[in-house]
Design a protein around this motif. Sequence first.
Motif, PDB file in Angstrom:
ATOM      1  N   ALA A  31       5.815  -0.626   6.338  1.00 51.69           N
ATOM      2  CA  ALA A  31       4.801   0.435   6.326  1.00 51.69           C
ATOM      3  C   ALA A  31       3.685   0.145   7.320  1.00 51.69           C
ATOM      4  O   ALA A  31       3.155   1.059   7.966  1.00 51.69           O
ATOM      5  N   GLN A  32       3.315  -1.127   7.464  1.00 54.54           N
ATOM      6  CA  GLN A  32       2.252  -1.493   8.384  1.00 54.54           C
ATOM      7  C   GLN A  32       2.716  -1.480   9.835  1.00 54.54           C
ATOM      8  O   GLN A  32       1.998  -1.036  10.722  1.00 54.54           O
ATOM      9  N   MET A  33       3.931  -1.943  10.086  1.00 53.29           N
ATOM     10  CA  MET A  33       4.443  -2.063  11.446  1.00 53.29           C
ATOM     11  C   MET A  33       4.975  -0.744  12.002  1.00 53.29           C
ATOM     12  O   MET A  33       4.971  -0.528  13.211  1.00 53.29           O
ATOM     13  N   HIS A  34       5.425   0.133  11.108  1.00 57.70           N
ATOM     14  CA  HIS A  34       6.041   1.393  11.556  1.00 57.70           C
ATOM     15  C   HIS A  34       5.430   2.571  10.794  1.00 57.70           C
ATOM     16  O   HIS A  34       6.113   3.239  10.008  1.00 57.70           O
ATOM     17  N   SER A  69       6.514   2.936  -6.756  1.00 56.87           N
ATOM     18  CA  SER A  69       5.246   3.666  -6.717  1.00 56.87           C
ATOM     19  C   SER A  69       4.075   2.716  -6.487  1.00 56.87           C
ATOM     20  O   SER A  69       3.095   3.069  -5.814  1.00 56.87           O
ATOM     21  N   THR A  70       4.158   1.500  -7.028  1.00 56.36           N
ATOM     22  CA  THR A  70       3.100   0.518  -6.803  1.00 56.36           C
ATOM     23  C   THR A  70       3.028   0.123  -5.334  1.00 56.36           C
ATOM     24  O   THR A  70       1.944   0.102  -4.725  1.00 56.36           O
ATOM     25  N   MET A  71       4.173  -0.190  -4.725  1.00 56.63           N
ATOM     26  CA  MET A  71       4.202  -0.566  -3.309  1.00 56.63           C
ATOM     27  C   MET A  71       3.799   0.603  -2.414  1.00 56.63           C
ATOM     28  O   MET A  71       3.080   0.434  -1.434  1.00 56.63           O
ATOM     29  N   HIS A  72       4.258   1.791  -2.783  1.00 56.12           N
ATOM     30  CA  HIS A  72       3.925   2.972  -1.978  1.00 56.12           C
ATOM     31  C   HIS A  72       2.424   3.243  -2.020  1.00 56.12           C
ATOM     32  O   HIS A  72       1.799   3.519  -0.992  1.00 56.12           O
ATOM     33  N   GLY A  73       1.850   3.140  -3.223  1.00 60.31           N
ATOM     34  CA  GLY A  73       0.410   3.355  -3.334  1.00 60.31           C
ATOM     35  C   GLY A  73      -0.375   2.303  -2.583  1.00 60.31           C
ATOM     36  O   GLY A  73      -1.354   2.614  -1.894  1.00 60.31           O
ATOM     37  N   LEU A  74       0.051   1.044  -2.686  1.00 59.16           N
ATOM     38  CA  LEU A  74      -0.650  -0.026  -1.990  1.00 59.16           C
ATOM     39  C   LEU A  74      -0.538   0.146  -0.483  1.00 59.16           C
ATOM     40  O   LEU A  74      -1.513  -0.054   0.248  1.00 59.16           O
ATOM     41  N   ALA A  75       0.647   0.541  -0.008  1.00 56.72           N
ATOM     42  CA  ALA A  75       0.825   0.763   1.427  1.00 56.72           C
ATOM     43  C   ALA A  75      -0.097   1.873   1.925  1.00 56.72           C
ATOM     44  O   ALA A  75      -0.727   1.753   2.979  1.00 56.72           O
TER      45      ALA A  75
END
Length: 220
Positions: A100-103, A161-167
């Motif tokens: 998510a950060q790199m792309h 959902s946790t990873m998506h929200g954090l991203a």
Amino acid sequence: MPRKKETPSPPLDLRDACVEAAREAIAAHGIENLSLRDVARRLGVSHQAPYRHYPSRDHLLAEVMRRCFERFAAFLDAREPHDDARQDLEALGRQYLGFAQMHPLEYRLMFSTPWPEAAEHPDLVRDATHTFDILRQVLRRVHGAGAQREAVDLDALYIWSTMHGLAGVMNGNCIGQLDLSDTVHRQAVEHAMSMVDLGLAARATAPASKAPPTKRRQAT
């Protein structure tokens, strides 16, 4: 000594070239302005040429998105392997956030873009489902033998959902305005991973959950 001439990369075929041109167009002008005519103009071909491979704008967009999921799955699979299932789950979460950060463009296309009609693009559905199956596979190892699909899927949705929200929070502009210390910024990912692990551990030791009670009918 004379420098060796670099071998030029082979030209992309029209199908692949359309995908790359569409990605460039989306990056430059947003997905709302994507059109087959603009893709043709960028490639220097007739405005009818892209239609040989993509009957409509939505077909081209679906292929762009499908390839994003394909790259995403390959990125997730490239994580450092762990025999311990919980460590592998943590590595998968970090890999998710890293992508998510790199792309960021690809990430937005996968998860923040309205999909074309799914029934008309089964390849997109297949590759998107494959990325979710990677998480399912790791969670089956966490749950152990006899894992029920519903339990695995519920945990998968919770973690996703946790990873998506954090991203979204970590990559957004708002977080820089929240007066958070550097320590909080540094520990945010680690904290989220720890809370996910605690949640899974608590779930594993809790008594078997009962089905939620049905709502009582109101008296008429």
